[in-house]
Design a protein around this motif. Structure first.
Motif, mmCIF file in Angstrom:
data_model
loop_
_atom_site.group_PDB
_atom_site.id
_atom_site.type_symbol
_atom_site.label_atom_id
_atom_site.label_comp_id
_atom_site.label_asym_id
_atom_site.label_seq_id
_atom_site.Cartn_x
_atom_site.Cartn_y
_atom_site.Cartn_z
ATOM 1 N N MET A 17 5.285 -3.277 0.201
ATOM 2 C CA MET A 17 4.002 -3.435 0.898
ATOM 3 C C MET A 17 2.936 -2.838 -0.024
ATOM 4 S SD MET A 17 5.224 -4.788 3.637
ATOM 5 C CE MET A 17 6.963 -4.880 4.122
ATOM 6 N N CYS A 74 -0.192 -2.412 0.212
ATOM 7 C CA CYS A 74 -1.354 -1.665 0.719
ATOM 8 C C CYS A 74 -1.145 -0.159 0.656
ATOM 9 C CB CYS A 74 -1.676 -2.082 2.143
ATOM 10 S SG CYS A 74 -0.417 -1.589 3.341
ATOM 11 N N GLY A 117 0.304 0.058 6.112
ATOM 12 C CA GLY A 117 1.757 -0.010 5.994
ATOM 13 C C GLY A 117 2.486 -0.213 7.293
ATOM 14 N N VAL A 118 1.817 -0.808 8.269
ATOM 15 C CA VAL A 118 2.509 -1.002 9.544
ATOM 16 C C VAL A 118 2.651 -2.460 9.973
ATOM 17 C CG1 VAL A 118 1.915 1.283 10.421
ATOM 18 C CG2 VAL A 118 0.409 -0.638 10.924
ATOM 19 N N CYS A 119 1.983 -3.399 9.295
ATOM 20 C CA CYS A 119 2.000 -4.775 9.820
ATOM 21 C C CYS A 119 2.862 -5.740 9.016
ATOM 22 C CB CYS A 119 0.587 -5.315 9.917
ATOM 23 S SG CYS A 119 -0.109 -5.833 8.336
ATOM 24 N N GLY A 120 3.046 -5.516 7.738
ATOM 25 C CA GLY A 120 3.891 -6.392 6.915
ATOM 26 C C GLY A 120 3.150 -7.548 6.268
ATOM 27 N N ALA A 121 1.840 -7.663 6.473
ATOM 28 C CA ALA A 121 1.106 -8.819 5.932
ATOM 29 C C ALA A 121 1.066 -8.826 4.405
ATOM 30 C CB ALA A 121 -0.316 -8.822 6.476
ATOM 31 N N CYS A 122 1.105 -7.658 3.781
ATOM 32 C CA CYS A 122 0.885 -7.582 2.332
ATOM 33 C C CYS A 122 2.194 -7.531 1.546
ATOM 34 C CB CYS A 122 0.048 -6.348 2.012
ATOM 35 S SG CYS A 122 0.936 -4.829 2.383
ATOM 36 N N TYR A 161 -3.397 -9.422 3.453
ATOM 37 C CA TYR A 161 -3.281 -8.072 3.989
ATOM 38 C C TYR A 161 -3.893 -8.051 5.376
ATOM 39 C CZ TYR A 161 -8.214 -7.519 2.781
ATOM 40 O OH TYR A 161 -9.573 -7.684 2.700
ATOM 41 N N SER A 162 -3.624 -6.988 6.097
ATOM 42 C CA SER A 162 -4.234 -6.868 7.422
ATOM 43 C C SER A 162 -4.523 -5.405 7.753
ATOM 44 C CB SER A 162 -3.321 -7.510 8.472
ATOM 45 O OG SER A 162 -3.831 -7.300 9.743
ATOM 46 N N CYS A 163 -3.446 -4.632 8.089
ATOM 47 C CA CYS A 163 -3.669 -3.279 8.619
ATOM 48 C C CYS A 163 -4.101 -2.276 7.556
ATOM 49 C CB CYS A 163 -2.404 -2.773 9.298
ATOM 50 S SG CYS A 163 -1.063 -2.408 8.128
ATOM 51 N N GLU A 164 -3.686 -2.497 6.291
ATOM 52 C CA GLU A 164 -3.913 -1.566 5.174
ATOM 53 C C GLU A 164 -3.351 -0.171 5.465
ATOM 54 O OE1 GLU A 164 -7.552 -2.157 2.787
ATOM 55 O OE2 GLU A 164 -8.274 -3.255 4.534
ATOM 56 N N VAL A 189 7.136 -0.606 7.929
ATOM 57 C CA VAL A 189 7.536 -1.937 8.370
ATOM 58 C C VAL A 189 9.055 -2.096 8.280
ATOM 59 C CG1 VAL A 189 7.278 -4.408 7.918
ATOM 60 C CG2 VAL A 189 5.339 -2.876 7.596
HETATM 61 S S1 FES Z 1 -1.561 -4.684 5.089
HETATM 62 FE FE1 FES Z 1 -0.276 -4.166 6.756
HETATM 63 S S2 FES Z 1 1.526 -3.424 5.794
HETATM 64 FE FE2 FES Z 1 0.141 -3.762 4.208
#
Ligand code: FES
Length: 321
Positions: A306, A308, A273-278, A268-271, A293
């Motif tokens: 996502m 998060c 819903g904007v980065c796509g990491a999760c 995860y990264s942004c938590e 995303v």
């Molecule tokens: S942590 Fe960035 S979209 Fe979920």
């Protein structure tokens, strides 16, 4: 081009800090080790892990590549602290960690490589759009850019873009400017539209997308829109397909929070819903997507969620975890 030993992150050195325009600085990050960074597509961003624990997403400017990445950061006094740290505490020579680039805002070719492209940027939203402009130019494609800002002094690359006949600068300080939705309404009906800018501008375009131009407006958000669906408030159960574990997710919790509490090693990264990491594959159930995303069309095709921010429309989701 290998990732370092730092949990899949790249180790970078801050090579240069440059003035971009009023309130915006540019930061060049080069590989700290001898390794090169991964190559970059227009529209991609990286997560920047700051020494104070904050993680922020920044789009990569056109000169980014294996030898180094360039980002532009607007100082936001009302923000959550990332830009202030970069403007006040960052020093040339510092070591920082970044993620490999991710791209949920890539140029599409499924509308035909010759389809006209309309680029829309508001404020610091110019950063991914500027990279797209360069890519379209290199591909010899037809495009038009509309770029909104408060004043020319606060608009990154305004000098260069102002001299380009394919670009229209809309400067608030100079009088009335069209709204983004008006520009889209006047554009070629087959144009692919890419937009990055303030939430109000993207919300306006999202409403237009739903009613008139379904699927051909692509947006990059750096803050999550406020969820409006009442189902978002309900609790549900998540089943982890690989272990069979069943995990309740309460009304006030996210799937990500619950999995982290259980010590699961999830990305995860942004938590927000904007980065796509999760992003995780959803094997069964009906997700309530609350991220920015992917477009609704992509959500219908991709079968991912996502974790998060997104929730469940039913009582249960089965995830590929
Ligand atoms: S942590 Fe960035 S979209 Fe979920």
């Amino acid at each position: 081009m290998a990732l370092s030993e730092t949990g899949g992150r790249l180790r970078a050195r801050l090579q240069a800090i440059e003035h971009g325009c009023e309130g915006i600085c540019q930061y060049r990050l080069v590989p700290l080790d001898a390794q090169e960074f991964p190559p970059v597509e227009a529209g991609a961003h990286v997560d920047l892990h700051l020494p104070n624990g904050l993680v922020r997403q920044y789009s990569l400017l056109p000169s980014s590549g294996p030898g180094g990445y360039l980002i532009a950061v607007k100082r936001d006094a009302a923000g959550r602290g990332g830009s202030q740290w970069l403007h006040e505490a960052a020093r040339v020579g510092m070591a920082l960690e970044i993620s490999a680039p991710r791209n949920h805002f890539a140029l599409r070719e499924d509308n035909g490589a010759q389809a006209p492209v309309l680029l829309l940027a508001g404020g610091i939203g110019i950063t991914p759009v500027y990279a797209m402009l360069h890519a379209l130019e290199a591909q010899g494609r037809t495009f038009e850019l509309h770029y909104w800002g408060r004043s020319l002094e606060q608009m990154l690359f305004a000098g260069q873009l102002g001299a380009d006949s394919r670009v229209q600068l809309h400067v608030a300080a100079q009088g009335k400017a069209p709204r983004a939705a008006e520009v889209v309404a006047a554009a070629h009906a087959d144009a692919d539209v890419y937009a990055c800018g303030p939430q109000s501008m993207l919300d306006e375009l999202a409403a237009l997308d739903a009613s008139r131009r379904s699927g051909r407006i692509y947006m990059e958000r750096f803050a999550a829109p406020v969820p409006v669906d009442a189902s978002a408030a309900a609790g549900f159960e998540v089943v982890l397909a690989r272990s069979g574990l069943r995990v309740p997710v309460g009304p006030e919790q996210s799937i990500l929070e619950v999995l982290k509490e259980r010590g699961m090693d999830v990305m995860y990264s942004c938590e927000q819903g904007v980065c796509g990491a999760c992003e995780v594959t959803c094997l069964e159930g009906e997700p309530l997507h609350l991220d920015s995303v992917r477009t609704p069309q992509e959500h219908a095709q991709e079968k991912t969620i996502m974790i998060c921010c997104s929730r469940s429309l039913g009582e249960r989701l089965v995830l590929d975890l």
